[in-house]
Motif scaffolding. Structure first.
Motif, PDB file in Angstrom:
ATOM      1  N   GLN B   6       0.959  -1.153   0.061  1.00  0.00           N
ATOM      2  CA  GLN B   6       0.002  -0.019   0.043  1.00  0.00           C
ATOM      3  C   GLN B   6       0.745   1.292  -0.269  1.00  0.00           C
ATOM      4  N   THR B   7       0.358   2.348  -0.676  1.00  0.00           N
ATOM      5  CA  THR B   7       1.110   3.712  -0.559  1.00  0.00           C
ATOM      6  C   THR B   7       0.009   4.625  -0.607  1.00  0.00           C
ATOM      7  N   PRO B   8       0.479   5.559   0.231  1.00  0.00           N
ATOM      8  CA  PRO B   8       1.393   5.744   1.206  1.00  0.00           C
ATOM      9  C   PRO B   8       1.372   5.032   2.575  1.00  0.00           C
ATOM     10  N   SER B  20      -5.958   9.896  -2.163  1.00  0.00           N
ATOM     11  CA  SER B  20      -6.054   8.437  -2.793  1.00  0.00           C
ATOM     12  C   SER B  20      -5.004   7.593  -2.066  1.00  0.00           C
ATOM     13  N   ILE B  21      -5.268   6.363  -1.755  1.00  0.00           N
ATOM     14  CA  ILE B  21      -4.732   5.127  -1.536  1.00  0.00           C
ATOM     15  C   ILE B  21      -4.457   4.565  -2.284  1.00  0.00           C
ATOM     16  N   LEU B  76      -8.362   3.344  -3.545  1.00  0.00           N
ATOM     17  CA  LEU B  76      -9.435   4.162  -2.898  1.00  0.00           C
ATOM     18  C   LEU B  76      -9.091   5.571  -2.530  1.00  0.00           C
ATOM     19  N   HIS B  77     -10.298   6.286  -3.388  1.00  0.00           N
ATOM     20  CA  HIS B  77     -10.175   7.505  -3.614  1.00  0.00           C
ATOM     21  C   HIS B  77     -11.276   8.245  -2.411  1.00  0.00           C
ATOM     22  N   PHE B  90      -6.656  -0.865   5.711  1.00  0.00           N
ATOM     23  CA  PHE B  90      -5.897  -1.921   5.047  1.00  0.00           C
ATOM     24  C   PHE B  90      -6.647  -2.578   3.772  1.00  0.00           C
ATOM     25  N   CYS B  91      -5.760  -2.830   2.860  1.00  0.00           N
ATOM     26  CA  CYS B  91      -5.983  -3.647   1.694  1.00  0.00           C
ATOM     27  C   CYS B  91      -5.590  -4.921   2.075  1.00  0.00           C
TER      28      CYS B  91
END
Lengths: 111, 117
Positions: B6-8, B20-21, B76-77, B90-91
């Motif tokens: 994941q970022t950031p 966004s992630i 995810l926005h 968490f993804c």
């Protein structure tokens, strides 16, 4: 609807002592059950899972869990804990397509 | 090799901003998820995608919009960020949807800590 209840929010224990983290679930259908561990500032790691068959499930790091259908429980146990086991532990149940987690139990292992 | 990344890792922003992630998995899985962990460490499913199609939306405000450009990515926005959006996101991924035609355990990313000021 399915739900999970972890009966203890915090469990302090001394190093090398045994520990049990309690989890009860509610479901009208057969489910898969999981225990995940979250070390500080990290993601979740699967400890063990129950699918069917033997009610005693062995996982990583010396943990095991016992499925009890009549009591709708899935308690996690370890016979001798280490300092490195200090973490947050989550019990989860899987309705199709997702995980439903309990509130988590903080295991604090003291020297 | 990181399985789910994941970022950031940390994201600090002001109320009202859009952020966004990003999430990527290299496990070859078909299903990806977003979970939110609040300040009391309670984890709750937000979205689930299977083969780039949305299959679960857990009554998340429409300020949250997931996008899956391919099976390996689920972003995810979040529009118009609010204080209550502060959490760790968490993804996760699994071969197929967990609990559907098999156990299909989920593998989690390291999380993104979002702080809205």
């Amino acid at each position: 609807a399915q739900s999970v209840t972890q009966l203890d929010s915090q469990v302090p224990v001394f190093e090398e002592a045994p520990v049990e983290l309690r989890c009860n679930y509610s479901s009208s259908v057969s489910v898969y059950l999981f225990w995940y561990v979250q070390y500080p500032n990290q993601g979740l790691q699967l400890l063990l899972k129950y699918l069917s068959g033997s009610t005693l499930v062995k996982g990583i790091n010396g943990f095991e869990a016992e499925f009890n259908k009549s009591q709708t429980s899935f308690h996690l146990r370890k016979p001798s804990v280490h300092i490195s086991d200090t973490a947050e532990y989550f019990c989860a149940v899987s309705p199709p397509g997702k995980l439903i987690f309990g509130q988590g139990t903080t295991l604090q292992v003291k020297p | 090799d990181t399985a789910v990344s994941q970022t950031p890792k940390y994201l600090v922003t002001q109320m009202g901003n859009d952020k966004s992630i990003k999430c990527e998995q290299n496990l070859g899985h078909d299903t990806m998820y977003w979970y939110k962990q609040d300040s009391k460490k309670f984890l709750k499913i937000m979205f689930s995608y299977n083969n780039k199609e949305l299959i679960i939306n857990e009554t998340v405000p429409n300020r949250f919009s997931p996008k899956s450009p391919d099976k390996a990515h689920l972003n995810l926005h979040i529009n118009s960020l609010e204080l209550g959006d502060s959490a760790v996101y968490f993804c996760a991924s699994s071969q197929e949807p967990t609990g559907l035609a098999g156990v299909n355990e989920q593998f989690f990313g390291p999380g993104t800590r979002l702080t809205v000021l």
